[in-house]
Design an enzyme around this catalytic site. Structure first.
Site, short mmCIF file in Angstrom:
data_model
loop_
_atom_site.label_atom_id
_atom_site.label_comp_id
_atom_site.label_asym_id
_atom_site.label_seq_id
_atom_site.Cartn_x
_atom_site.Cartn_y
_atom_site.Cartn_z
N HIS A 110 -56.71 46.47 78.71
CA HIS A 110 -55.47 46.45 79.48
C HIS A 110 -55.32 47.76 80.27
O HIS A 110 -55.01 47.74 81.47
CB HIS A 110 -54.28 46.27 78.53
N GLU A 111 -55.54 48.89 79.60
CA GLU A 111 -55.42 50.18 80.27
C GLU A 111 -56.46 50.33 81.37
O GLU A 111 -56.19 50.90 82.43
CB GLU A 111 -55.54 51.32 79.26
N HIS A 165 -55.49 48.78 84.67
CA HIS A 165 -54.70 49.63 85.56
C HIS A 165 -55.61 50.47 86.45
O HIS A 165 -55.35 50.64 87.65
CB HIS A 165 -53.79 50.56 84.76
N GLU A 193 -48.19 45.56 84.96
CA GLU A 193 -48.53 45.40 83.55
C GLU A 193 -49.03 43.98 83.25
O GLU A 193 -49.96 43.80 82.46
CB GLU A 193 -47.31 45.71 82.68
#
Length: 420
Positions: free
Chosen positions: A278-279, A282, A358
């Site tokens: 997930h990070e 970004h 997000e």
């Protein structure tokens, strides 16, 4: 006139917090939609009755404190101005030295110290709340140390801002806001560059991830995503909190992948890999740079609006606020008041963009790991450890949430196969 302003300010503040109290504790609907009852997004599935009850209590009180503390800050600034406190500190600073930069520092110190003193009780209530609900594990001396570090870090940065800002105001009376914005661009990028290696270590200890097998898996995931990372860092947050987090921050050569030790303790390797994917989403989708661009766009508009509003207020009510000109240091609390209000009013927009990014990162994580169960369980554990509301009230969501609600995030993962 000053008494009228003070009484009206207090009345409006009391009306606002009364309305928010009713909304948060009685008026808002936070029930789970019937169609999602019994699914993995339903807190009744992964929390027991006591955990659900505590989560609802904690969330309501914490949300109320947020809507209480923000306008409370505005009231503090207004009362300062009406009482002539900034004008008194400005005169004191000028009587102490002839050097303008030192005058700025003296003035700012007393304004900052007074603000800290007046807002400390609310901050302490927030600290005690998190302690009583077992979110915070931080001792009072440690908490107070962080408060003082924050004070001095903010003071140092604001001293630079104040000095440059009022030099520009005096030199370019009409266009100061434009030059201030232009100078804010490199200043913002510089702060983002030094934050991981200078500012963050003031609060916590960072060190390379101890679990080398897990680090290898994370770096393999980063390599798959074409992310130039050589190390994963661990931070000892367990001495301060029971909640979990992971993030990538910094820019250029100072960018870091960071995991809280609480996350390492409470999640499995697959769940941690989902969080890290997930990070990395970004990074891959350039959200950091979109965020910088968005911040600079908002600051451009904010400084332009602030300059016009300050001129209008001082021209109309300068005597009431004890300010004769925008060039006076005494106008700085008015500037902070206006910026704070503008930030609050713009937060639904910035939060909406953040929630979109997000959700994109969640989508990237599930595409990369193809592990839906790990994602769902990690979100459930994040909810449990932080006592988060799965389905928060609407106003809480738009003003506070920079992430989608857990209801939305888990539901997206539940429907992934169908979407795919």
């Amino acid at each position: 006139m000053s008494r009228k302003w003070a009484s009206r300010t207090i009345i409006l503040f009391l009306i606002f917090i009364t309305a928010m109290y009713w909304y948060l504790f009685y008026g808002a609907d936070t029930t789970i939609p019937r169609a999602l009852k019994g699914t993995s997004a339903d807190p009744a599935v992964f929390l027991n009755e006591r955990e659900q009850e505590i989560s609802m209590e904690y969330s309501k009180i914490r949300n109320f404190l947020f809507f209480l503390s923000t306008p409370y800050e505005w009231v503090v600034y207004i009362m300062m101005l009406l009482a002539g406190v900034p004008r008194f500190f400005e005169r004191w600073a000028k009587a102490s030295t002839n050097k303008s930069i030192l005058q700025n520092g003296i003035f700012l110190f007393w304004i900052s110290a007074l603000t800290l003193l007046v807002t400390l009780p609310l901050n302490y209530i927030g600290y005690r709340l998190s302690r009583s609900y077992n979110i915070s594990t931080q001792t009072f001396p440690s908490w107070m140390k962080d408060e003082l570090i924050g004070f001095w870090v903010n003071f140092g940065l604001m001293w630079i801002v104040l000095t440059v800002l009022y030099w520009l105001i005096r030199k370019y009376h009409k266009k100061w806001w434009l030059y201030a914005w232009i100078l804010s661009v490199p200043f913002t990028l510089f702060l983002m560059f030094i934050q991981p290696v200078v500012i963050d270590p003031l609060y916590n200890d960072f060190y390379p991830l101890k679990d080398k097998q897990l680090e290898t898996k994370i770096l393999q995931l980063a390599s798959k995503a074409d992310i130039p990372a050589e190390h994963v860092y661990e931070v000892n947050m367990s001495e301060k909190t029971n909640s979990m987090n992971a993030y990538v921050n910094g820019i250029g050569s100072n960018s870091r992948i960071v995991l809280w030790d609480t996350t390492l303790e409470k999640l499995s390797d697959n769940e941690i890999l989902f969080i890290m994917a997930h990070e990395m989403g970004h990074y891959v989708e350039k959200h950091l740079y979109f965020g910088i661009a968005g911040y600079l766009a908002l600051s451009f508009a904010g400084l332009w609006l602030a300059s016009g509003i300050m001129e209008f207020l001082i021209r109309r009510w300068g005597r009431t606020f004890k300010i004769s000109s925008v060039t006076n240091l005494a106008s700085f609390p008015l500037f902070l008041l206006i910026i704070s209000i503008l930030l609050f009013l713009s937060s639904p927009i910035s939060n909406y963009v953040a929630r979109y990014e997000e959700m994109r990162a969640d989508t990237y994580a599930i595409k990369m790991t193809k592990d839906k169960e790990a994602g769902i369980h990690s979100f459930q554990e994040l909810t449990r450890s932080g006592l988060s509301e799965v389905n928060p009230p609407f106003l809480v969501k738009i003003f506070r949430y920079t992430h989608p609600t857990m209801l939305e995030r888990i539901q997206m993962l539940e429907n992934w196969e169908e979407k795919k």
